[in-house]
Structures are given as structure tokens and as C-alpha cells.
Write an enzyme that holds these catalytic residues in place. Structure first.
Site, PDB file in Angstrom:
ATOM      1  N   HIS A 160       0.781  -0.989   0.291  1.00 24.56           N
ATOM      2  CA  HIS A 160       0.456   0.234   0.036  1.00 24.56           C
ATOM      3  C   HIS A 160       1.175   1.203  -0.261  1.00 24.56           C
ATOM      4  CE1 HIS A 160      -3.133  -2.458   1.972  1.00 24.56           C
ATOM      5  NE2 HIS A 160      -3.962  -2.273   0.971  1.00 24.56           N
ATOM      6  N   CYS A 247      -2.037   0.081   9.783  1.00 23.59           N
ATOM      7  CA  CYS A 247      -3.722  -0.328   9.747  1.00 23.59           C
ATOM      8  C   CYS A 247      -4.509  -1.469  10.532  1.00 23.59           C
ATOM      9  CB  CYS A 247      -3.271  -1.586   8.282  1.00 23.59           C
ATOM     10  SG  CYS A 247      -2.120  -3.088   8.628  1.00 23.59           S
TER      11      CYS A 247
HETATM   12  C1  CIR Z   1      -3.714  -7.652   3.050  1.00 24.01           C
HETATM   13  O1  CIR Z   1      -2.833  -8.581   2.219  1.00 24.01           O
HETATM   14  O2  CIR Z   1      -4.712  -7.334   3.314  1.00 24.01           O
HETATM   15  C2  CIR Z   1      -3.414  -8.399   4.367  1.00 24.01           C
HETATM   16  N1  CIR Z   1      -2.919  -8.924   4.337  1.00 24.01           N
HETATM   17  C3  CIR Z   1      -2.770  -6.702   5.305  1.00 24.01           C
HETATM   18  C4  CIR Z   1      -3.345  -5.589   5.394  1.00 24.01           C
HETATM   19  C5  CIR Z   1      -2.344  -4.787   5.575  1.00 24.01           C
HETATM   20  N2  CIR Z   1      -3.131  -3.273   5.369  1.00 24.01           N
HETATM   21  C6  CIR Z   1      -2.403  -2.284   5.954  1.00 24.01           C
HETATM   22  O3  CIR Z   1      -0.906  -2.046   5.574  1.00 24.01           O
HETATM   23  N3  CIR Z   1      -3.448  -1.039   5.998  1.00 24.01           N
END
Ligand code: CIR
Length: 264
Positions: A160, A247
Site C-alpha cells: 500500500h 492498518c
Molecule cells: C492484506 O494483504 O490485505 C493483509 N494481509 C494485510 C493488510 C495490511 N493493511 C494495511 O497495511 N493497511
């Protein structure tokens, strides 16, 4: 009063999505206890933590930041670039409805909250595998009437935009320049991560305090050298799921004087 929406770690977190890191065993109990400590730090920093119920069948649901963008005047319910994460938004929308006018991203648009970095009235949006042109266009349509603008940012090599750059002070960005094109960011000041810690650019600013992972000591030193006040948290188990500190929460002002007025 700041509200922090969080969600308990799912027992199925080991089946999480992974894009840039290899799969490792995740200890759910340790992940839960780290998450509780993270919530406690948010409480210490003045947030009222509202934890949503566990979602046993949604492995990535602890990463609640990706489900919505909450601005003072409105909230946008996101639509993830991966199908496995789309159900996460249902319960988040229900809760956010109590705080904000809600707008909902629809197909074929995709956007993850982790791709949206707000600096004042500008939303910098990462062009990643999770966020597409239609998602960005819908976001612009929702927020333009409220006098926000969107700047698209090229991101390479990480999940991201906020894996590569986050706000650590009023006009200061913590950044991994090998993943993001700084020309579109226009910050006054940059702090570069230590090159031996590529994942170190994700920090969560709450008021004037920074919530920051324990495992990046060299970059942490750089932050402290700039007199940034830091609260460290161990989120190592959540990092195995490609998560980080921004997140795990959606943080916003509980009340905003104008958020009852809907502009359409
Ligand atoms: C994903 O790949 O969507 C999750 N395993 C990790 C998401 C992390 N989100 C973020 O950093 N905003």
C-alpha cells in the site's frame, strides 16, 4: 474525543492475503495479545476504542484501516482489490453510519484504505494492486463537493501507499523512497527510513504522538533524533500477515459540526 475502531484478530489470520512477504506461522494468541497492547496504547493516547466482534471467516479483518476512509465530514466505505476482504466492510459501515454520512464504493472500483494518506485537505492515493482507476475516480466524486482533492501517487514494490510513506508530524513524512515517487507528495520535510529496515515507513500519528513498531530500532532512532514523541508497540505477529500499525485502526474525531449535512 477521538474514536478508534478496531477489530479482534481472527482465528483464521494464518490464511491471510500475502503479496510481498513469504508465509510464516502466526501464533494467534500472541497476535491477540499484541493487538490488545496496541489498543491500550490508543487508549493511553486519548482514544475511545470500539472493538468490533471477531470475524472467524475473514482472515484479514483485524486490518480495519483498509475498509474505510473517514474524513471529518463523511466516510467512504472501500472495496478491496482482493475478493477475500470485501465482506469486512459490512459491519464497519454499520458502525460508521452512527458517526458520518456514508458513501459506498461500487464495482468495478477497488480501493484499500491503506492506499490513502491524508494531509490536510489532500488525499494522496496509491496506485497499487489494491486500488484501481475506477476506485480513485469514485473517491474523487465523493469528496470533491467537500473541497478535498486527490493526488495520485505511483507506488512500486510494496502493498500500500502507507507501507511506503506516513505522516509523522504536521508536515513531516517518514518515507521509503525506493517504493514511492516523492515528486507527487510535496511534503515540507522527509525522514528517510534506515535502508536496512525497508518496512519501517508505517507509523501511526495520534495527536502529536507516534505509535511505532519495536522492530525497527534504527529508524526509531532517527525519529527520536528529530524529537518526535514515540510510543513503541510490538506487532511482530501482525507483521507476518503483512500488517503494520496504521492498518489496525480507523481513528477519527467522534463529532464533527458539519457531518450531518449531506452534499450530493
Ligand atoms: C492484506 O494483504 O490485505 C493483509 N494481509 C494485510 C493488510 C495490511 N493493511 C494495511 O497495511 N493497511
Amino acid at each position: 474525543m477521538l474514536v478508534a475502531i478496531t477489530r479482534e484478530v481472527s482465528p483464521s489470520i494464518s490464511q491471510c492475503e500475502l503479496t510481498h512477504i513469504p508465509r510464516q506461522e502466526i501464533n494467534v494468541e500472541v497476535a491477540r495479545s499484541q493487538h490488545l497492547q496496541y489498543e491500550n496504547v490508543l487508549r493511553d493516547l486519548g482514544c475511545q476504542v470500539r472493538r468490533l466482534s471477531v470475524e472467524p471467516n475473514l482472515p484479514d479483518s483485524v486490518f480495519i484501516e483498509d475498509t474505510a476512509i473517514v474524513l471529518n465530514e463523511l466516510a467512504i466505505i472501500a472495496r478491496s482489490g482482493v475478493a477475500s476482504r470485501r465482506e469486512e466492510t459490512r459491519s464497519v459501515a454499520e458502525v460508521l453510519r452512527g458517526y458520518r454520512t456514508i458513501f459506498q464504493l461500487t464495482s468495478p472500483g477497488t480501493l484499500d484504505g491503506g492506499d490513502v494518506l491524508q494531509i490536510g485537505r489532500t488525499l494522496f492515493v496509491g496506485n497499487t494492486s489494491r486500488t484501481n482507476e475506477s476506485g480513485i475516480k469514485q473517491l474523487i466524486d465523493f469528496i470533491s463537493p467537500y473541497e478535498y482533492k486527490v493526488e495520485k501517487v505511483q507506488v512500486e514494490g510494496c502493498l500500500h501507499l502507507k507501507s511506503a510513506v506516513t505522516l509523522v508530524g504536521e508536515e513531516t513524512l517518514l518515507i521509503n523512497r525506493s517504493w514511492v515517487d516523492t515528486r507527487s507528495l510535496r511534503a515540507k520535510e522527509y525522514i528517510d527510513i534506515d535502508p536496512s529496515e525497508p518496512y519501517a515507513a508505517n507509523a501511526l500519528l495520534v495527536g502529536s504522538e507516534l505509535v511505532y513498531p519495536t522492530i525497527f530500532p534504527k529508524t526509531l532512532r532517527r525519529l527520536k533524533d528529530r524529537d518526535i514523541s514515540v510510543r513503541v508497540v510490538d506487532v511482530s505477529e501482525l507483521q507476518k500477515a503483512e500488517g503494520a500499525v496504521t492498518c489496525c485502526s480507523l481513528i477519527f474525531e467522534e463529532k464533527w459540526p458539519d457531518n450531518s449535512k449531506q452534499i450530493t
